[in-house]
Write an enzyme that holds these catalytic residues in place. Structure first.
Site, PDB file in Angstrom:
ATOM      1  CB  CYS A 118      -0.941  -0.050   1.204  1.00  0.00           C
ATOM      2  SG  CYS A 118      -1.749   1.513   1.582  1.00  0.00           S
ATOM      3  CB  CYS A 122       0.349   2.077   4.100  1.00  0.00           C
ATOM      4  SG  CYS A 122      -1.344   1.505   3.932  1.00  0.00           S
TER       5      CYS A 122
END
Lengths: 140, 518
Positions: A64, A67
């Protein structure tokens, strides 16, 4: 002089550090530095969830992108904050059941937990100022 | 329905809420769910989501028992985790290597083939897979399908017992049950096989470069793996008992083997392994050294490899679902017989995907899952068409096909009634590259039935982008196209697919399909 030289030779940098650091700490205003850890077991989570210190749970995954951007900045904000708050990184691939329990539908997802309750949170990457704002408000 | 947690109100909870007992059910029954699906793969998920869309109350059980090598994976089944997806990605990685070699002739002077980083590739591939595991899970949540990460088995024909990884059990009742557990790779019954060898379950997440590899098996799985491993610069050998790609067109299967040999994949045939021993354990990120003893032409030989990969067949997980408790009929190889509506001999139990006797392909499982859901919970009566399902083998020279092989057509219609048109071809992308051992293998074949106006019953293509070439033409076959329909079609130039619009030479004429001269 020979005796003096003998003793001074044995003083090295790390020795100096171990003397000077506590001195500096003693004279600077104290800061509650929360811990930043990555979850390794569900039991560890229960401790953080039920504990008295507020914990920012950062649900993330290695694949991700947002993230990867959020986590280091969040860490910086947590470490710099004057109020005590811990940060716990939870990898959703490893702890899918936990993510599911907390209704994590998209990541990054941050939840502030304290004494067995979720008291706030947000989803998605945010700029540093917003993170500081969020923490300031929630930790009041 | 779970409460939203993101709020400033205290709503912390640590217990999973059970499905609501009061929600509407599709039919008049007293079971918890309208539909329970065993297996969260291509077929199972498609069926579950379609049923939920039609208002059914659905749950999915999915659980992966670790392989002997201890590999496990998330939601999504074989295709996403240890099949089509990582296979195609690694095949693509190896093709890049080939293209980099050819790039020089197009003016990319610096395009020398570098050393390939196995771990970098695995990182990318697994990153994609994990992202999809997550998406699938969220998708089920959003579509109101209850997901149990548990190994399910029958208690009775309407009751399933799920066991999670901690051994906790749960019983669930359902009106209809769909079995879609798929299969797992077989290991041979020889010493050292499950202790030291791996399978397709493990290769796609292998933490270290496999090193000198032996692929045992003549299946497409063995040849595809051997193909991409070789393309990535790995010393690869294929051990085969008899023929390659049993069930596929023999002519094309042979050409695939010849191509792989021409590019440097080693073949040991006919040969069978008898024992695997560990000479040196895996350590510090390096693979082990394994001594493989085998019989070749009745002579016992041995050779050392770093990795041994078995791809000798797969077995459906039927026996694990406690089928005898409900009297489910199944064959010794695990395949579950079903009628044309995917119904088993147990009235409310259905089966689809790799566990039934049909081409083991994701799009087919998805199609049958969706249509079954529509018949069970919607107004549809449409059955899945299992004929003329196209497929592609992603060996270094790709092979795409739809319909019957030449042998199957001859068996069905008689040799005199079959006309085979064929040609070699050279894709324009390949005309500039330096002459190499890869040349001369691209091939196209059309199998026609004379008595039915030269209706096309089989299409075969060897060459690049085989899946892209054959995919669209499959529509022609399902709609009963004839040779003259294909002739009337104007192809796109310059492409590989246009080869099917200009076939002239028949096998029966004996004319040569080789290039005559420059």
């Amino acid at each position: 002089f020979q005796t003096f030289q003998h003793y001074f030779k044995r003083i090295n940098l790390s020795m100096l550090r171990s003397i000077v650091r506590p001195l500096i700490r003693a004279v600077t205003p104290s800061r509650s530095v929360g811990s930043v850890t990555t979850l390794t077991s569900e039991d560890e989570f229960d401790e953080a969830f039920n504990g008295p210190t507020p914990t920012l749970v950062d649900f993330y995954a290695d694949w991700c992108g947002p993230c990867k951007q959020l986590s280091p900045i969040l860490r910086k904000v947590v470490e710099a904050h004057t109020k005590e708050v811990n940060m716990l990184l939870v990898n959703v691939d490893e702890f899918g059941d936990l993510a599911h329990e907390f209704d994590v539908m998209s990541i990054p997802c941050v939840k502030l937990v304290k004494e067995g309750k979720v008291v706030g949170g947000f989803v998605g990457n945010k700029p540093e100022e917003k993170l500081v704002e969020f923490l300031d408000k929630e930790l009041e | 329905v779970r409460e939203a947690v993101v709020s400033t109100q205290s709503t912390g909870f640590r217990v999973q809420a059970p499905p609501e007992e009061t929600s509407q059910k599709k039919d008049d029954h007293s079971y918890t769910f309208d539909l329970a699906v065993v297996g969260g793969g291509s077929g199972g998920l498609a069926c579950a989501k379609e049923a939920a869309k039609l208002g059914a109350k659905v749950c999915v059980f999915d659980f992966v028992h670790p392989s002997p090598y201890k590999t496990t994976w998330g939601l999504g089944g074989t295709c996403l985790n240890v099949g089509c997806i990582p296979k195609k990605l690694m095949h693509t990685a190896s093709i890049y290597g080939e293209l980099m070699e050819d790039a020089a002739s197009f003016g990319w002077d610096d395009a020398a083939k570098n050393d390939h980083s196995w771990s970098s590739m695995v990182g990318s591939v697994q990153g994609h897979i994990k992202k999809q595991n997550w998406s699938l899970r969220i998708d089920l949540q959003e579509k109101d399908v209850t997901y149990y990460n548990e190994y399910a088995a029958f208690v009775d024909s309407h009751t399933l017992k799920g066991v999670n990884k901690r051994g906790k059990e749960r019983e669930v009742t359902a009106n209809k049950i769909v079995l879609a557990m798929g299969g797992r790779p077989n290991y041979p019954d020889i010493p050292g096989a499950s202790e030291y060898a791996i399978t397709s379950d493990d290769i796609f997440s292998l933490k270290y470069n496999p090193g000198k590899t032996l692929c045992v098996g003549a299946s497409y799985i063995s040849l595809e793996c051997a193909g991409f491993l070789h393309g990535l610069g790995i010393d690869t050998t294929v051990m085969v008992r008899s023929i390659l790609l049993r069930g596929f067109d023999e002519d094309c299967a042979q050409k695939i083997g010849e191509y792989m040999e021409a590019i440097g994949v080693k073949f040991l045939r006919p040969a069978t392994p008898t024992k695997i021993e560990c000479v040196k354990e895996a350590a510090d990120g390096n693979p082990p050294e394994l001594k493989v003893t085998f019989l070749q032409d009745g002579v016992e030989k041995s050779e050392t490899y770093n990795t041994v990969l078995f791809a000798i067949g797969r077995t459906p997980l039927t026996s694990k679902v406690n089928p005898d408790s409900i009297g489910l009929k199944y064959e010794s190889n695990g395949k579950v017989p079903v009628n044309e509506a995917e119904q088993t001999n147990v009235e409310n139990v259905y089966a689809l995907g790799d566990i039934i006797k049909a081409p083991e392909l994701t799009p087919l499982a998805i199609q049958s899952g969706r249509l079954l859901a529509r018949r069970l919970f919607g107004e549809s009566k449409l059955l899945t068409d299992y004929q003329n399902v196209p497929t592609t083998v992603f060996t270094p020279i790709e092979y795409g096909c739809c319909g019957l092989s030449e042998e199957a057509a001859i068996a069905k219609y008689g040799a005199e009634n079959i006309e085979v048109y064929h040609t070699k071809h050279t894709p324009t992308e390949q005309v500039v590259r330096e002459p190499s051992e890869r040349d001369g293998f691209n091939y196209a074949k059309m199998v026609c039935v004379k008595s039915e106006n030269e209706k096309v019953v089989g299409l075969h293509y060897l060459g690049p982008h085989a899946g892209e070439v054959i995919g669209g033409f499959a529509l022609g076959l399902t709609m009963g196209a004839t040779k003259s329909d294909f002739d009337r079609l104007v192809g796109i130039h310059p492409t590989s697919s246009e080869v099917f619009t200009t076939l002239k030479i028949t096998k029966s004429s004996g004319e040569s399909i080789e290039d005559e001269d420059c």
